[in-house]
Design a protein around this motif. Structure first.
Motif, PDB file in Angstrom:
ATOM      1  N   PHE A  84      -2.346  -2.833   6.952  1.00 51.24           N
ATOM      2  CA  PHE A  84      -2.449  -3.578   8.203  1.00 51.24           C
ATOM      3  C   PHE A  84      -1.455  -4.738   8.216  1.00 51.24           C
TER       4      PHE A  84
ATOM      5  N   LYS B 143     -12.727   1.653   8.258  1.00 46.71           N
ATOM      6  CA  LYS B 143     -11.837   0.491   8.234  1.00 46.71           C
ATOM      7  C   LYS B 143     -10.411   0.840   8.634  1.00 46.71           C
ATOM      8  N   ARG B 144      -9.888   1.924   8.126  1.00 50.01           N
ATOM      9  CA  ARG B 144      -8.515   2.301   8.442  1.00 50.01           C
ATOM     10  C   ARG B 144      -8.342   2.545   9.939  1.00 50.01           C
TER      11      ARG B 144
ATOM     12  N   GLU C 298      -8.585  -0.790  11.917  1.00 54.45           N
ATOM     13  CA  GLU C 298      -7.374  -1.588  11.831  1.00 54.45           C
ATOM     14  C   GLU C 298      -6.240  -0.973  12.662  1.00 54.45           C
TER      15      GLU C 298
ATOM     16  N   LEU D 125      -8.409  -7.904   5.321  1.00 55.18           N
ATOM     17  CA  LEU D 125      -7.418  -7.023   5.918  1.00 55.18           C
ATOM     18  C   LEU D 125      -6.666  -6.269   4.827  1.00 55.18           C
TER      19      LEU D 125
END
Length: 298
Positions: A196, A164-165, A168, A192
């Motif tokens: 982000f 995810k990091r 983003e 989110l």
């Protein structure tokens, strides 16, 4: 003859006598015409009444002698902003401005539901939404044909909890590369992160109901099981607090006991499309002032 250029000023200040006169007088003294204006005083604001104003100003005459004289001999936008900033300081006001000849660029984030994506693109192409859409981003490839049909670049960035990091970061890089001014979550089914949101442009989200509402999976099935008579949608700015950001627009549609979950969902999608487009348009037209956890839409 110079073409008309509009600048939209948004102002928020402690309420006090003469605010409208002083703000309007600033542009009068510079020989600039206010073509649209609206204001509101919130007498219930915590800490005392608060004043809000939106002014659309014709700045095509900025190079005229009257404007130059009023702005200390300069006829630039920087001089206009500097002088207006000095006035705002004396009023303890916060303010912002955007010029109409700078077209805003909107990134649309989607997952698999095409309804809001189609609606936004069609409204933009018909001139309802004054913006450019330079890219569509998704965590699934499902809607790539939709973007391709409108010749909009599509980027598929799959995401897992472990990636995810990085995903983003890639979205932020694409937004910067394409000079994005606004991010719209058009049924983007990912939460989110705070990191982000701290780096991204403003983000508008659409929620399938009034907030708070039926949470979790299958909201229309939950609504059907409860026998609701109205369903709605909420467009809001995304913040670190899930579905708790300042609300821009809401609407409802009536439903009956005879409607099943699928029909409710179809009705809900209709409401979502309208609410999201209204919110995006209000933002693009500089009608929204964020004040704490709420908005004033002028």
């Amino acid at each position: 003859m110079s073409s008309i250029v509009h600048a939209t000023f948004l102002v928020a200040a402690p309420d006090q006598p003469g605010l409208v006169a002083r703000l309007a007088g600033f542009f009068y003294n510079a020989g600039l015409n206010i073509v649209d204006a609206g204001n509101h005083t919130d007498v219930h604001a915590e800490g005392g009444p608060r004043f809000f104003m939106r002014m659309v100003v014709d700045v095509s005459g900025l190079s005229a002698p009257a404007a130059s004289a009023a702005l200390g001999g300069s006829s630039t936008r920087a001089a206009l902003e500097g002088a207006f900033g000095d006035l705002a300081t004396t009023l303890s006001a916060t303010w912002s401005v955007r010029y109409g000849d700078l077209v805003q660029r909107v990134a649309i984030l989607v997952t698999k539901d095409p309804a809001c994506l189609y609606d936004l693109v069609l409204r933009q192409r018909s001139g309802e939404l004054p913006c450019e859409i330079p890219l569509v981003l998704s965590n699934h490839p499902t809607l790539e044909p939709v973007a391709e049909s409108f010749r909009i670049p599509f980027f598929c960035l799959p995401v897992t909890p472990d990636t995810k990091r990085e995903q983003e970061k890639r979205i932020l890089e694409l937004c910067r590369r394409h000079h994005v001014d606004l991010v719209v979550l058009a049924r983007y089914m990912q939460v989110l992160t705070e990191d982000f949101l701290n780096e991204a442009p403003p983000v508008i989200n659409i929620h399938h109901g009034f907030l708070p509402a039926f949470q979790g999976a299958k909201p229309y099935h939950q609504a059907h099981a409860r026998g609701v008579k109205m369903i709605g949608a909420t467009a809001h700015y995304a913040t670190k607090d899930l579905d708790q950001g300042p609300i821009i627009e809401q609407d409802v549609a009536r439903v009956t006991h005879a409607m099943g979950p699928d029909e409710m969902a179809r009705t809900g999608r209709d409401v979502e499309r309208v609410v999201l487009s209204r919110a995006v348009r209000a933002h693009l037209e500089r009608r929204v002032i964020v004040e704490g956890r709420r908005t004033i839409v002028l």
